[in-house]
Design an enzyme around this catalytic site. Structure first.
Site, PDB file in Angstrom:
ATOM      1  CE  LYS A 179      -1.678   2.611   3.010  1.00  0.00           C
ATOM      2  NZ  LYS A 179      -1.643   4.011   2.020  1.00  0.00           N
ATOM      3  N   GLY A 232       7.523   5.181   7.715  1.00  0.00           N
ATOM      4  CA  GLY A 232       6.493   6.281   8.106  1.00  0.00           C
ATOM      5  C   GLY A 232       6.607   7.012   9.608  1.00  0.00           C
ATOM      6  CB  SER A 233       4.590   9.043  11.432  1.00  0.00           C
ATOM      7  OG  SER A 233       3.291   8.457  11.780  1.00  0.00           O
ATOM      8  CB  THR A 236       1.387   5.642  11.414  1.00  0.00           C
ATOM      9  OG1 THR A 236       0.831   6.840  11.299  1.00  0.00           O
ATOM     10  CG2 THR A 236       0.777   4.602  10.581  1.00  0.00           C
ATOM     11  CB  ALA A 237       5.615   2.895  13.906  1.00  0.00           C
ATOM     12  CD  GLU A 254      13.216   4.719   7.606  1.00  0.00           C
ATOM     13  OE1 GLU A 254      13.506   5.680   8.542  1.00  0.00           O
ATOM     14  OE2 GLU A 254      13.045   5.014   6.559  1.00  0.00           O
ATOM     15  CB  CYS A 288      13.238   9.699   7.201  1.00  0.00           C
ATOM     16  SG  CYS A 288      14.309   8.398   6.312  1.00  0.00           S
ATOM     17  CD  GLU A 392      10.757  13.195  10.919  1.00  0.00           C
ATOM     18  OE1 GLU A 392      11.459  12.563  10.240  1.00  0.00           O
ATOM     19  OE2 GLU A 392       9.532  12.226  11.350  1.00  0.00           O
TER      20      GLU A 392
END
Length: 488
Positions: A179, A232-233, A236-237, A254, A288, A392
């Site tokens: 996705k 991603g963020s 979300t992880a 990551e 990143c 970030e």
């Protein structure tokens, strides 16, 4: 495979080797104009279910192919991406807002190289063997693919990071359901059109487009997807980890970074300044690995700041399709506002903005007036505890502060929740080794930035992630190891 409506590009999911329309769609914007130019499937459980089934059905045949067969197919896919490099670069620039130069020289070449790299590395892994003479036994290990891999990739380097996941997953014999970000789906869709030509069997690679909350969550929660790779963020992880826990899924995460550059007074500023400009502002700061905290030893602080700001002002911001432009558009209106708010917060705390946002005039071509642009911005006189030094930002913003001693700067550089990457600038080899060893970062570059050997581990410490990716690390992640004992 493709439909056009009022010049809008309409994407379709790619499941079981076929393009399949969706019942509902999401608007995707051209960041450089602010206009809707693409419709992306708003997929959910039903589409993910179909994709997982297709991947499961394809797994027995694909996993039984020898590494050499899979390697040849990956190389063919790399050939096809390189053949269409200009079309991919144009699409990536339009979809993401990045400059055409960055897409041509970084994103698309690296996407092709990802397939080439894992096509080669899969041929060179070895397994272990030991002998127990007293027991009359020989032990050896065997690695086998895990199954259906769920891959979720971000919007900043769309094809580059999607292929960084797909390539090792299928090289190892897994099938995948991927996705991409709903904001940058076009190059993933374009790649799907090349899979059959490359010899990838139907169902080996399935792409489901849509939102993280619907399509992403359905993929993470699917009981037949034993493995999730996500970039991603950190927020979300955390949700992915929670949703994966009941199924005991293996995870590679990551995540974000708040990367320091440490510049000692013996640094070669003729090399350091241009490289630190790139590490701060490349791809609009939407990498990143970008530098967002610059610590400069007090003896050269004033000189560095003067030269750095002067060079930052030379970076040209504008239409991404202009090859002379250095800074394209940020990904979305919402993200631009978020980045601008960080600058406002810094000013409210007493920091000084030396160039960029709110200081210099942004001069855009007529067709880009509604785009999401921001000038490279340098902030100073900012405290370490400020949100601009802790969180970030993921935009063309960097903070420059002074330090006195090696011990002090190591402590300050480590004083954030992230630990992805760092750069150290010094001509003192002993100091470089000492500092690199003590920095809490998964990657440390000295006197350079973003020089990558894909053989070596990539990933972060602390809130910057779990696991590593690279030749050996990706192989271990995308395979199960079993120990076999033979008594003779």
């Amino acid at each position: 495979m493709m439909a056009q409506s009022k010049a809008l590009l309409v994407l379709e999911n790619f499941i079981g080797g076929k393009f399949i329309p969706c019942s509902s769609y999401i608007d995707s914007y051209n960041p450089s104009t602010g206009d809707v130019y693409c419709k992306v499937p708003d997929s959910g459980k039903e589409e993910v279910e179909a994709a997982v089934k297709a991947a499961k059905d394809a797994f027995p045949i694909w996993s039984s192919k020898c590494p050499l067969e899979r390697s040849q197919i990956l190389n063919k896919l790399a050939d096809l991406i390189e053949r269409d490099l200009e079309a991919f670069a144009q699409a990536e620039s339009k979809d993401q807002g990045k400059t055409i130069t960055f897409a041509r020289t970084v994103d698309i070449p690296r996407a092709a190289y990802n397939f080439r790299f894992f096509a080669s590395s899969i041929l060179h892994h070895v397994t272990e063997c030991t002998e127990m003479a007293t027991m009359g036994c020989v032990h050896y290990t065997s690695r086998v693919p895990v199954g259906v891999a769920g891959l979720i990739s971000p919007w900043n380097l769309p094809l580059y990071l999607l292929t960084w996941k797909i390539a090792p997953a299928i090289a190892c014999g897994n099938t995948v359901v991927a996705k991409p970000s709903e904001m940058t789906s076009v190059t993933a869709w374009m790649m799907c059109k090349l899979l059959e030509k490359a010899g990838v069997p139907h169902g080996v690679v399935n792409i489901v487009f849509g939102m993280g909350a619907k399509a992403g969550e359905a993929l993470v929660c699917h009981p037949d997807v034993p493995l999730i790779s996500f970039t991603g963020s950190t927020l979300t992880a955390q949700r992915i980890a929670e949703k994966s826990a009941p199924h005991c899924k293996r995870l590679s995460l990551e995540l974000g970074g708040k990367n320091p550059a440490i510049i000692f007074d013996d640094a070669d500023l003729s090399q350091c300044i241009p490289t630190t400009l790139r590490s701060s502002f490349a791809n609009q700061g939407e990498i990143c690995l970008c530098t967002s905290r610059i610590f400069v030893q007090r003896g050269i602080y004033s000189e560095f700041l003067k030269r750095f700001v002067a060079e930052a002002k030379k970076w040209k911001t504008g239409n991404p399709s202009d090859p002379t432009v250095d800074v394209g558009a940020l990904i979305s209106k919402e993200h631009l506002e978020k980045v601008r708010n960080y600058v406002k917060k810094a000013q409210a705390e007493g920091a000084r903005v030396l160039c960029g946002e709110g200081v210099d005039a942004l001069d855009l071509p007529p067709g880009n007036q509604k785009g999401y642009f921001m000038l490279p911005t340098v902030i100073t006189e900012v405290k370490d505890e400020s949100c601009c030094m802790q969180e970030e930002i993921f935009g063309p913003v960097t903070c420059v502060v002074a330090f006195d001693t090696e011990e002090e700067v190591i402590k300050r550089a480590n004083g954030v929740k992230y630990g992805l990457a760092a750069t150290v600038w010094s001509s003192n080899v002993g100091r470089v080794h000492r500092v690199a060893r003590r920095l809490q970062s998964g990657l440390v570059w000295t006197n350079c930035w973003l020089v990558r050997d894909l053989n070596l581990p990539f990933g972060g410490m602390k809130a910057s992630g779990i696991g590593r990716e690279g030749a050996k690390d990706s192989y271990e992640f995308f395979t199960e190891v079993k120990t076999i004992t033979i008594k003779h």
